[in-house]
Design an enzyme around this catalytic site. Structure first.
Site, short mmCIF file in Angstrom:
data_model
loop_
_atom_site.label_atom_id
_atom_site.label_comp_id
_atom_site.label_asym_id
_atom_site.label_seq_id
_atom_site.Cartn_x
_atom_site.Cartn_y
_atom_site.Cartn_z
N LYS A 133 0.86 -1.19 0.00
CA LYS A 133 0.00 0.00 0.00
C LYS A 133 0.90 1.24 0.00
O LYS A 133 1.99 1.21 0.61
CB LYS A 133 -0.88 -0.04 1.25
CG LYS A 133 -1.94 1.04 1.34
CD LYS A 133 -2.84 0.80 2.56
CE LYS A 133 -3.91 1.85 2.71
NZ LYS A 133 -4.81 1.60 3.86
N SER A 158 -9.76 1.58 2.85
CA SER A 158 -8.90 2.40 2.04
C SER A 158 -7.86 1.59 1.24
O SER A 158 -7.30 2.11 0.28
CB SER A 158 -8.15 3.41 2.92
OG SER A 158 -7.33 2.74 3.85
N SER A 197 -9.92 -1.03 6.93
CA SER A 197 -9.39 -0.79 5.59
C SER A 197 -8.69 -1.97 4.93
O SER A 197 -8.34 -1.88 3.76
CB SER A 197 -8.41 0.38 5.62
OG SER A 197 -9.13 1.57 5.53
N1 GLN Z 1 -13.22 3.69 6.49
C1 GLN Z 1 -12.45 3.99 7.65
C2 GLN Z 1 -12.03 5.43 7.64
O1 GLN Z 1 -12.30 6.09 6.68
C3 GLN Z 1 -11.31 3.07 7.74
C4 GLN Z 1 -10.02 3.59 7.28
C5 GLN Z 1 -8.88 2.68 7.55
O2 GLN Z 1 -9.01 1.61 8.12
N2 GLN Z 1 -7.70 3.16 7.17
O3 GLN Z 1 -11.47 5.92 8.59
#
Ligand code: GLN
Length: 487
Positions: free
Chosen positions: A79, A154, A178
């Site tokens: 990532k 994400s 995410s």
């Molecule tokens: N959807 C969650 C957020 O927007 C999770 C993000 C993540 O796990 N990095 O914070």
């Protein structure tokens, strides 16, 4: 022989036994990326030359009979928030478009030491804030099962890359779901380890008390192999737990005897799309058929998890992202009148709307007069959520349920409605607040042929139990062997 969808154990033994070279496999991955990435947008950057060099190095070691690390020459991708020395790490943001980290993340070092081959860097929501990869400055990743749908986020790029056979393994980060949510949307395995099992050194921070790096794979074996490579203590991360990661032998040898599975009523209540609920219920019945016992457990405070998470995560983000001011780090505006204006212009130009919203929310929640009412209160809720899990795990080994309330939703559907986007995280977030491990495993399809994920949660440091439960499920089902048709 097509290599793209061979399972990780087969690939690994083909490499180990010399039936396949790392260069052959890496070349096949690079070709597939070249073919599919223009339409799926999983990768932000690809480093073919560096990858082939590393693959040759591993092949050479094997030819000479030297010890080869556990990853054995398997290609994988990172990532774009995980640092690799001098390789651009954009974090999906214009702010870091030109940032080349001067050092390697702990996990990058571990992968190199264990003879993994890093082929490139994966698309993500800006600073890991989002659930659809749509906040990335590089544009969204598309779901390989249906390109009108989001890949989740994400770590959407990671899920797409693994689901479409571009790479067998990838690393993502999970602050509030995410890894697990995009894995569920794309039909692959995604795991968030126990907080502190994998060092965050060199992971560009979003919300430090929740962030955790973890593996994507198409099967439990691959996730376990990658976890063994990256897990374990690192003194450069003060929250790193002084234990070693479970070994792949330990994970694969352990068959959970009579697994006690807990289910939570609220996970099957309002908001859950019926088809998703059906797949998950059938999956739990499959575990029962395999000898598991199923009983109800209660997590009474999990209904507050979204509120607590968005206060804590935004508060930490507002502090973590203060360094991007055009001077210490990040994009610098061309036009400015004085120092304050330089900060304002640089941040105003380079952060996207979701990141700005969260910085403002977090700054507000931490400000004098509101700190107790919001931030401190959220911390108290967080403690209660952890206590609920501790109580539940006295009577069950794992908790099973859905990963997300819906399958992959159409691109653009939730982008203008942050609250609905935040609701995607309802089943995943409490594991981050409690610090416990969680995994998403493919468990079926909707009538539109979109994948559905099954989530397992386990007590702190029982990461191998999660992988064993995933292995048990994959021994009895074939969902993880279904792949999108791509040309
Ligand atoms: N959807 C969650 C957020 O927007 C999770 C993000 C993540 O796990 N990095 O914070």
């Amino acid at each position: 022989m097509s290599l793209h969808y061979l399972n990780t154990a087969e690939l690994h033994s083909a490499l180990t036994e010399g039936r396949l070279s790392s260069r052959q496999l890496t070349t096949a991955c690079l070709n597939r990326i070249e073919m599919l990435n223009p339409s799926l947008n999983a990768f932000i950057s690809v480093n073919a030359d560096q990858a082939l060099l590393q693959a040759d190095r591993v092949d050479e070691k094997r030819r000479r009979g030297e010890r080869v690390g556990v990853l054995g020459g398997l290609p994988l991708a990172l990532k774009d928030n995980i640092c690799q020395k001098l390789v651009p790490a954009t974090c999906g943001s214009r702010m870091l478009q030109n940032f080349r980290p001067p050092y390697n993340a702990h996990v990058t070092e571990r992968i190199e030491a264990e003879d993994g081959v890093i082929v490139g860097r994966l698309n993500m929501d800006e600073f890991a804030m989002g659930s659809s990869t749509e906040t990335s400055f590089a544009g969204p990743s598309l779901n390989p099962w249906n390109r009108q749908r989001t890949a989740g986020g994400s770590s959407g790029g990671a899920a797409v890359a693994v689901a479409s056979g571009m790479v067998p393994l990838a690393l993502g980060s999970d602050t509030g779901g995410s890894i697990r949510q995009p894995a569920s949307f794309c039909g692959v395995v995604g795991m968030k380890p126990t907080y502190g099992l994998v060092s965050r050194y060199g992971l560009i921070a979003y919300a430090s008390s929740l962030d955790q790096i973890g593996p994507f794979s198409r099967d439990a074996f691959g996730a376990g192999l990658l976890l063994q490579a990256i897990g374990g203590h690192d003194s450069r991360d003060s929250t790193s737990i002084p234990v070693s990661a479970p070994s792949i032998e330990e994970i694969m040898a352990g068959v959970p005897g009579k697994l006690r599975v807990g289910i939570v009523d609220e996970h099957f209540g309002e908001g859950l799309q019926p088809e998703v609920g059906d797949c998950v219920r059938q999956a739990i019945a499959e575990l029962e058929a395999a000898g598991a016992t199923v009983s109800k457990v209660e997590l009474p405070h999990s209904k507050f998890s979204i509120a607590a998470y968005y206060l804590i995560a935004c508060s930490e983000a507002s502090s973590n992202l203060a360094r991007y001011d055009g001077i210490h780090y990040g994009h610098r505006a061309d036009q400015f009148s004085d120092m304050t204006d330089l900060y304002c212009q640089s941040r105003g130009e380079a952060f996207g709307p979701e990141v700005k919203r969260r910085i403002m929310l977090g700054t507000y929640a931490l400000s004098a007069g509101y700190y107790d009412a919001y931030y401190l209160k959220a911390l108290k809720v967080r403690r209660r959520i952890r206590e609920d899990f501790d109580r539940a795990f006295q009577s069950v080994d794992i908790i099973a349920g859905p990963v997300a309330p819906t399958p992959a939703f159409p691109l653009g559907e939730k982008l203008d409605d942050p609250l609905t986007m935040y609701l995607c995280d309802i089943y995943t977030i409490s594991a981050n607040l409690a610090g416990i491990p969680g995994i998403s495993v493919p468990c079926g399809f909707t009538s539109d042929h979109l994948p559905v994920g099954l989530q397992f949660l386990a007590p702190e440091l029982q990461d191998s139990r999660l992988l064993q439960a995933a292995k048990l499920f994959q021994q009895r089902t074939k969902w993880h062997e279904q792949h999108p048709e791509l040309s």
